[in-house]
Design a protein around this motif. Sequence first.
Motif, PDB file in Angstrom:
ATOM      1  N   ASN A  18      46.936  41.647  24.308  1.00 13.49           N
ATOM      2  CA  ASN A  18      47.235  41.824  25.811  1.00 13.49           C
ATOM      3  C   ASN A  18      46.144  42.545  26.411  1.00 13.49           C
ATOM      4  N   LYS A  19      46.177  43.916  25.927  1.00 15.68           N
ATOM      5  CA  LYS A  19      45.287  44.893  26.425  1.00 15.68           C
ATOM      6  C   LYS A  19      43.923  44.368  26.631  1.00 15.68           C
ATOM      7  N   LYS A  20      43.506  44.014  25.317  1.00 16.25           N
ATOM      8  CA  LYS A  20      42.013  43.279  25.208  1.00 16.25           C
ATOM      9  C   LYS A  20      41.780  42.421  26.116  1.00 16.25           C
ATOM     10  N   ARG A  21      42.710  41.528  26.225  1.00 21.62           N
ATOM     11  CA  ARG A  21      42.537  40.444  27.164  1.00 21.62           C
ATOM     12  C   ARG A  21      42.218  40.835  28.761  1.00 21.62           C
ATOM     13  N   GLU A  22      43.337  41.816  28.891  1.00 17.85           N
ATOM     14  CA  GLU A  22      43.165  42.287  30.535  1.00 17.85           C
ATOM     15  C   GLU A  22      41.866  43.051  30.547  1.00 17.85           C
ATOM     16  N   ASN A  23      41.425  43.894  29.556  1.00 22.23           N
ATOM     17  CA  ASN A  23      40.071  44.564  29.519  1.00 22.23           C
ATOM     18  C   ASN A  23      38.799  43.379  29.819  1.00 22.23           C
ATOM     19  N   ASP A  24      38.989  42.396  28.968  1.00 16.48           N
ATOM     20  CA  ASP A  24      38.071  41.062  28.961  1.00 16.48           C
ATOM     21  C   ASP A  24      37.966  40.440  30.586  1.00 16.48           C
ATOM     22  N   LYS A  25      39.126  40.663  30.928  1.00 18.06           N
ATOM     23  CA  LYS A  25      39.246  39.971  32.303  1.00 18.06           C
ATOM     24  C   LYS A  25      38.557  40.873  33.548  1.00 18.06           C
ATOM     25  N   LEU A  26      38.768  42.120  33.308  1.00 20.87           N
ATOM     26  CA  LEU A  26      38.306  43.198  34.160  1.00 20.87           C
ATOM     27  C   LEU A  26      36.765  43.078  34.104  1.00 20.87           C
ATOM     28  N   ILE A  27      36.074  42.866  32.824  1.00 24.20           N
ATOM     29  CA  ILE A  27      34.748  43.037  32.434  1.00 24.20           C
ATOM     30  C   ILE A  27      34.048  41.735  33.167  1.00 24.20           C
ATOM     31  N   LEU A  28      34.790  40.491  33.023  1.00 26.29           N
ATOM     32  CA  LEU A  28      34.353  39.467  33.573  1.00 26.29           C
ATOM     33  C   LEU A  28      34.384  39.476  35.095  1.00 26.29           C
ATOM     34  N   LYS A  30      33.841  42.035  36.800  1.00 27.73           N
ATOM     35  CA  LYS A  30      32.946  42.974  37.311  1.00 27.73           C
ATOM     36  C   LYS A  30      31.527  42.383  37.270  1.00 27.73           C
ATOM     37  N   GLU A  31      31.386  41.444  36.432  1.00 26.80           N
ATOM     38  CA  GLU A  31      30.102  40.746  36.014  1.00 26.80           C
ATOM     39  C   GLU A  31      29.950  39.636  37.084  1.00 26.80           C
ATOM     40  N   LEU A  32      31.122  38.970  37.543  1.00 20.83           N
ATOM     41  CA  LEU A  32      31.084  38.082  38.655  1.00 20.83           C
ATOM     42  C   LEU A  32      30.834  38.836  39.919  1.00 20.83           C
ATOM     43  N   GLN A  33      31.531  39.923  40.097  1.00 23.72           N
ATOM     44  CA  GLN A  33      31.267  40.586  41.470  1.00 23.72           C
ATOM     45  C   GLN A  33      29.886  41.041  41.718  1.00 23.72           C
ATOM     46  N   SER A  34      28.976  41.550  40.483  1.00 25.87           N
ATOM     47  CA  SER A  34      27.825  41.797  40.460  1.00 25.87           C
ATOM     48  C   SER A  34      26.816  40.741  40.667  1.00 25.87           C
ATOM     49  N   LEU A  35      27.206  39.479  40.006  1.00 29.24           N
ATOM     50  CA  LEU A  35      26.503  38.221  40.367  1.00 29.24           C
ATOM     51  C   LEU A  35      26.352  37.892  41.875  1.00 29.24           C
ATOM     52  N   TYR A  36      27.774  37.906  42.229  1.00 30.95           N
ATOM     53  CA  TYR A  36      27.875  37.417  43.813  1.00 30.95           C
ATOM     54  C   TYR A  36      27.060  38.360  44.780  1.00 30.95           C
ATOM     55  N   GLN A  37      27.098  39.705  44.479  1.00 24.94           N
ATOM     56  CA  GLN A  37      26.448  40.579  45.447  1.00 24.94           C
ATOM     57  C   GLN A  37      24.973  40.629  45.193  1.00 24.94           C
ATOM     58  N   ARG A  82      33.950  28.951  54.047  1.00 27.93           N
ATOM     59  CA  ARG A  82      33.177  29.799  53.178  1.00 27.93           C
ATOM     60  C   ARG A  82      33.772  30.122  52.049  1.00 27.93           C
ATOM     61  N   VAL A  83      33.085  30.726  51.094  1.00 30.34           N
ATOM     62  CA  VAL A  83      33.844  31.308  49.765  1.00 30.34           C
ATOM     63  C   VAL A  83      33.376  32.609  49.685  1.00 30.34           C
ATOM     64  N   THR A  84      34.359  33.329  49.869  1.00 25.89           N
ATOM     65  CA  THR A  84      33.996  34.738  49.883  1.00 25.89           C
ATOM     66  C   THR A  84      33.824  35.430  48.208  1.00 25.89           C
ATOM     67  N   GLU A  85      33.668  36.357  47.991  1.00 19.33           N
ATOM     68  CA  GLU A  85      33.363  37.053  46.872  1.00 19.33           C
ATOM     69  C   GLU A  85      34.793  37.076  46.045  1.00 19.33           C
ATOM     70  N   ILE A  92      37.019  31.836  39.241  1.00 21.22           N
ATOM     71  CA  ILE A  92      36.480  31.592  37.889  1.00 21.22           C
ATOM     72  C   ILE A  92      37.311  32.230  36.962  1.00 21.22           C
ATOM     73  N   VAL A  93      37.612  33.364  37.245  1.00 20.29           N
ATOM     74  CA  VAL A  93      38.632  34.177  36.129  1.00 20.29           C
ATOM     75  C   VAL A  93      39.829  33.284  35.939  1.00 20.29           C
ATOM     76  N   GLN A  94      40.580  32.706  37.087  1.00 16.18           N
ATOM     77  CA  GLN A  94      41.817  32.040  36.673  1.00 16.18           C
ATOM     78  C   GLN A  94      41.382  30.698  35.775  1.00 16.18           C
ATOM     79  N   GLN A  95      40.448  30.108  36.111  1.00 13.54           N
ATOM     80  CA  GLN A  95      40.014  28.904  35.125  1.00 13.54           C
ATOM     81  C   GLN A  95      39.598  29.312  33.723  1.00 13.54           C
ATOM     82  N   VAL A  96      38.931  30.635  33.590  1.00 14.23           N
ATOM     83  CA  VAL A  96      38.511  30.778  32.419  1.00 14.23           C
ATOM     84  C   VAL A  96      39.918  31.279  31.373  1.00 14.23           C
ATOM     85  N   TYR A  97      40.784  31.905  32.002  1.00 10.34           N
ATOM     86  CA  TYR A  97      41.816  32.550  31.191  1.00 10.34           C
ATOM     87  C   TYR A  97      42.900  31.491  31.294  1.00 10.34           C
TER      88      TYR A  97
END
Length: 103
Positions: A18-28, A30-37, A82-85, A92-97
């Motif tokens: 569970n901890k790893k999964r939550e950490n992976d979610k956070l990484i994803l 951050k990567e998506l936020q970076s892409l959007y920005q 409009r699709v916000t960040e 995307i995170v919801q769909q992946v997980y």
Amino acid sequence: ENANQWHEQNQPVAQQQNKKRENDKLILKKELQSLYQELNFKNGLEEVAFSKVLRSFDLPVPFQNYELRQMFQQFDTDGNGRVTEEEFVNWIVQQVYTEIEIF
């Protein structure tokens, strides 16, 4: 009693997963936020820009217009056109997980 022993022995494993999964979610996220920005859509993605972004992905089968329209509507959770960040990242995170939990 054996079931209880098994559960107790495997509980730390489940907690680690569970901890790893939550950490992976956070990484994803951050990567998506970076892409959007990086794409620099400060006021949100309108449908045309959203479609251009999705069409830019190198996919074996390109999206059809009706698919892009449906996807835009799913991403635009507040329906403001409009699709916000936050909408982009959360969808995307919801769909992946959700897919991962099914398997």
